[in-house]
Write a protein that holds these residues in place. Structure first.
Motif, PDB file in Angstrom:
ATOM      1  N   SER A 194       8.252 -52.786   7.244  1.00 43.46           N
ATOM      2  CA  SER A 194       9.068 -53.173   6.095  1.00 43.46           C
ATOM      3  C   SER A 194      10.330 -53.907   6.529  1.00 43.46           C
ATOM      4  CB  SER A 194       9.459 -51.929   5.283  1.00 43.46           C
ATOM      5  OG  SER A 194      10.338 -52.286   4.228  1.00 43.46           O
ATOM      6  N   ALA A 195      10.676 -54.963   5.776  1.00 38.19           N
ATOM      7  CA  ALA A 195      11.901 -55.701   6.048  1.00 38.19           C
ATOM      8  C   ALA A 195      13.124 -54.992   5.486  1.00 38.19           C
ATOM      9  CB  ALA A 195      11.803 -57.107   5.450  1.00 38.19           C
ATOM     10  N   LEU A 196      12.908 -53.951   4.678  1.00 37.77           N
ATOM     11  CA  LEU A 196      14.002 -53.197   4.074  1.00 37.77           C
ATOM     12  C   LEU A 196      14.267 -51.928   4.883  1.00 37.77           C
ATOM     13  CD1 LEU A 196      12.822 -53.602   0.396  1.00 37.77           C
ATOM     14  CD2 LEU A 196      14.939 -54.557   1.336  1.00 37.77           C
ATOM     15  N   PRO A 197      15.529 -51.544   5.053  1.00 41.12           N
ATOM     16  CA  PRO A 197      15.836 -50.344   5.836  1.00 41.12           C
ATOM     17  C   PRO A 197      15.423 -49.080   5.094  1.00 41.12           C
ATOM     18  CG  PRO A 197      17.825 -51.190   4.810  1.00 41.12           C
ATOM     19  CD  PRO A 197      16.752 -52.204   4.544  1.00 41.12           C
ATOM     20  N   GLU A 198      15.049 -48.058   5.850  1.00 40.48           N
ATOM     21  CA  GLU A 198      14.789 -46.756   5.234  1.00 40.48           C
ATOM     22  C   GLU A 198      16.014 -45.853   5.329  1.00 40.48           C
ATOM     23  OE1 GLU A 198      12.601 -44.343   8.909  1.00 40.48           O
ATOM     24  OE2 GLU A 198      11.432 -44.982   7.157  1.00 40.48           O
ATOM     25  N   LYS A 199      16.968 -46.263   6.170  1.00 45.59           N
ATOM     26  CA  LYS A 199      18.202 -45.493   6.317  1.00 45.59           C
ATOM     27  C   LYS A 199      19.301 -46.396   6.844  1.00 45.59           C
ATOM     28  CE  LYS A 199      19.799 -41.933   9.428  1.00 45.59           C
ATOM     29  NZ  LYS A 199      19.429 -40.811  10.301  1.00 45.59           N
ATOM     30  N   LEU A 200      20.538 -46.136   6.425  1.00 48.26           N
ATOM     31  CA  LEU A 200      21.686 -46.873   6.938  1.00 48.26           C
ATOM     32  C   LEU A 200      22.884 -45.946   7.009  1.00 48.26           C
ATOM     33  CD1 LEU A 200      23.786 -47.992   4.346  1.00 48.26           C
ATOM     34  CD2 LEU A 200      21.540 -48.895   3.748  1.00 48.26           C
ATOM     35  N   VAL A 201      23.780 -46.239   7.945  1.00 52.19           N
ATOM     36  CA  VAL A 201      24.990 -45.442   8.138  1.00 52.19           C
ATOM     37  C   VAL A 201      26.187 -46.377   8.097  1.00 52.19           C
ATOM     38  CG1 VAL A 201      26.241 -43.840   9.617  1.00 52.19           C
ATOM     39  CG2 VAL A 201      23.737 -43.776   9.562  1.00 52.19           C
ATOM     40  N   ILE A 202      27.112 -46.116   7.155  1.00 53.44           N
ATOM     41  CA  ILE A 202      28.338 -46.898   7.016  1.00 53.44           C
ATOM     42  C   ILE A 202      29.491 -46.066   7.555  1.00 53.44           C
ATOM     43  CG2 ILE A 202      29.880 -48.100   5.417  1.00 53.44           C
ATOM     44  CD1 ILE A 202      27.530 -48.235   3.441  1.00 53.44           C
ATOM     45  N   ARG A 203      30.275 -46.633   8.468  1.00 56.68           N
ATOM     46  CA  ARG A 203      31.434 -45.934   9.025  1.00 56.68           C
ATOM     47  C   ARG A 203      32.682 -46.787   8.837  1.00 56.68           C
ATOM     48  NH1 ARG A 203      27.366 -45.110  12.906  1.00 56.68           N
ATOM     49  NH2 ARG A 203      26.777 -42.907  13.195  1.00 56.68           N
ATOM     50  N   LEU A 204      33.720 -46.174   8.264  1.00 58.11           N
ATOM     51  CA  LEU A 204      35.001 -46.856   8.160  1.00 58.11           C
ATOM     52  C   LEU A 204      35.684 -46.855   9.518  1.00 58.11           C
ATOM     53  CD1 LEU A 204      36.410 -45.629   4.729  1.00 58.11           C
ATOM     54  CD2 LEU A 204      34.865 -47.533   5.238  1.00 58.11           C
ATOM     55  N   ALA A 205      36.471 -47.912   9.762  1.00 57.04           N
ATOM     56  CA  ALA A 205      37.039 -48.104  11.098  1.00 57.04           C
ATOM     57  C   ALA A 205      37.978 -46.977  11.497  1.00 57.04           C
ATOM     58  CB  ALA A 205      37.765 -49.437  11.162  1.00 57.04           C
ATOM     59  N   ASN A 206      38.715 -46.390  10.530  1.00 59.18           N
ATOM     60  CA  ASN A 206      39.676 -45.342  10.881  1.00 59.18           C
ATOM     61  C   ASN A 206      39.018 -43.998  11.168  1.00 59.18           C
ATOM     62  OD1 ASN A 206      38.920 -44.466   8.342  1.00 59.18           O
ATOM     63  ND2 ASN A 206      40.875 -44.972   7.363  1.00 59.18           N
ATOM     64  N   GLY A 207      37.689 -43.927  11.038  1.00 60.83           N
ATOM     65  CA  GLY A 207      36.965 -42.708  11.346  1.00 60.83           C
ATOM     66  C   GLY A 207      37.057 -41.637  10.276  1.00 60.83           C
ATOM     67  N   SER A 208      37.694 -41.952   9.140  1.00 59.10           N
ATOM     68  CA  SER A 208      37.899 -40.948   8.106  1.00 59.10           C
ATOM     69  C   SER A 208      36.662 -40.704   7.264  1.00 59.10           C
ATOM     70  CB  SER A 208      39.048 -41.375   7.188  1.00 59.10           C
ATOM     71  OG  SER A 208      38.716 -42.585   6.510  1.00 59.10           O
ATOM     72  N   THR A 209      35.771 -41.677   7.219  1.00 59.93           N
ATOM     73  CA  THR A 209      34.635 -41.588   6.304  1.00 59.93           C
ATOM     74  C   THR A 209      33.366 -42.104   6.962  1.00 59.93           C
ATOM     75  OG1 THR A 209      36.127 -41.963   4.423  1.00 59.93           O
ATOM     76  CG2 THR A 209      33.774 -42.249   4.020  1.00 59.93           C
ATOM     77  N   ALA A 210      32.266 -41.384   6.748  1.00 60.35           N
ATOM     78  CA  ALA A 210      30.940 -41.847   7.164  1.00 60.35           C
ATOM     79  C   ALA A 210      29.980 -41.592   6.012  1.00 60.35           C
ATOM     80  CB  ALA A 210      30.480 -41.124   8.419  1.00 60.35           C
ATOM     81  N   LEU A 211      29.186 -42.583   5.710  1.00 59.57           N
ATOM     82  CA  LEU A 211      28.267 -42.509   4.579  1.00 59.57           C
ATOM     83  C   LEU A 211      26.867 -42.811   5.076  1.00 59.57           C
ATOM     84  CD1 LEU A 211      28.492 -42.253   1.365  1.00 59.57           C
ATOM     85  CD2 LEU A 211      28.209 -44.720   1.366  1.00 59.57           C
ATOM     86  N   THR A 212      25.945 -41.858   4.918  1.00 55.33           N
ATOM     87  CA  THR A 212      24.558 -42.049   5.326  1.00 55.33           C
ATOM     88  C   THR A 212      23.681 -42.125   4.087  1.00 55.33           C
ATOM     89  OG1 THR A 212      24.901 -40.831   7.388  1.00 55.33           O
ATOM     90  CG2 THR A 212      22.633 -41.115   6.652  1.00 55.33           C
ATOM     91  N   VAL A 213      22.901 -43.190   3.971  1.00 62.52           N
ATOM     92  CA  VAL A 213      22.020 -43.391   2.828  1.00 62.52           C
ATOM     93  C   VAL A 213      20.577 -43.424   3.338  1.00 62.52           C
ATOM     94  CG1 VAL A 213      21.423 -44.874   0.875  1.00 62.52           C
ATOM     95  CG2 VAL A 213      23.804 -44.740   1.658  1.00 62.52           C
TER      96      VAL A 213
END
Length: 258
Positions: A209-228
């Motif tokens: 698949s060309a579409l991701p099954e999972k992604l992780v977004i991290r803010l540069a200051n390390g305060s927030t991480a979002l896993t989808v």
């Protein structure tokens, strides 16, 4: 004998010239053409596609972590429908956006908010700072900012990845890492006008698949991480965009966003 000798020297010189010309042409193809070929595909989501999926969202801050399920519908350039799902009953939050209007409905409070789909308005309800157009691209593994008309800069090869810098405007840039061959977006990094990192995203794929099954977004200051993490993914081609319009119930309080 002398003529034969000069003929051999002449043939040798011509072979050398042809070899140099071929090496120069190969260098141009290697340095210029990859980004044109890669950017022509734009990664995961085509312009006319509508992406639908269930999303498990894990949101972590320095102090706490949250886990929600959501139904997500996305379409380029700036169409979003997000329903945060409870265990039972009505959605906890319903957000829709088009390039002109963003609407948010909170059923438990019978409150509805409507305004322009700006970054500042989106930040009031979701835990990240990005334009809605960028949000659609980031969540579907589609190359942000880059187009074949606005070619990438600083193209280089890192193992089996192509690394390219794409400028959105004078204030922001993105560095993307695209897998050679499959042309899947593997990682992106967004920087501000000073070149400092704002956030980075890492992508994970299953099968072909060309579409991701999972992604992780991290803010540069390390305060927030979002896993989808996605499931039940569907992609359809349709001109019916009514799913991105939310009609307000008659008995709710309506608020105007700036």
């Amino acid at each position: 004998m002398i003529q034969k000798y000069f003929r051999l020297i002449w043939m040798f010189l011509m072979l050398c010239l042809c070899s140099c010309a071929f090496q120069q042409a190969s260098g141009v193809a290697r340095d210029v053409y990859p980004e044109k070929r890669i950017l022509s595909t734009s990664g995961g989501l085509a312009e006319e596609d509508v992406f639908q999926a269930l999303a498990k969202i894990d949101f972590k801050t320095v102090d706490a972590s949250y886990h929600v399920r959501a139904a997500l519908v996305l379409r380029r350039p700036g169409y979003v429908r997000l329903e945060v799902l409870p265990l039972i009953g009505n959605p906890d939050l319903l957000l829709t956006a088009t390039p002109d209007t963003m609407t948010v409905f909170v059923p438990s409070k019978k409150e509805l908010y409507r305004g322009r789909p700006t970054r500042s308005n989106l930040e009031k309800f979701l835990p990240w700072s990005m334009d809605i157009e960028d949000m659609v691209l980031v969540l579907t593994g589609t190359y942000p900012f880059c187009t074949t008309e606005r070619l990438a800069e600083d193209v280089s090869s890192e193992g089996r990845l192509w690394r390219m810098t794409c400028k959105k405007s004078s204030s922001e840039s993105q560095i993307i890492w695209v897998q050679e061959g499959s042309q899947k977006l593997m990682r992106l990094l967004c920087t501000d006008e000073t070149g400092s990192e704002k956030y980075n995203v890492q992508y994970f794929y299953g099968g072909q698949s060309a579409l991701p099954e999972k992604l992780v977004i991290r803010l540069a200051n390390g305060s927030t991480a979002l896993t989808v993490t996605y499931s039940d993914v569907r992609v359809e081609k349709t001109k019916d965009l009514s799913v991105f319009n939310l009609t307000a119930p008659s008995d709710v309080e309506q608020n105007i966003l700036e």
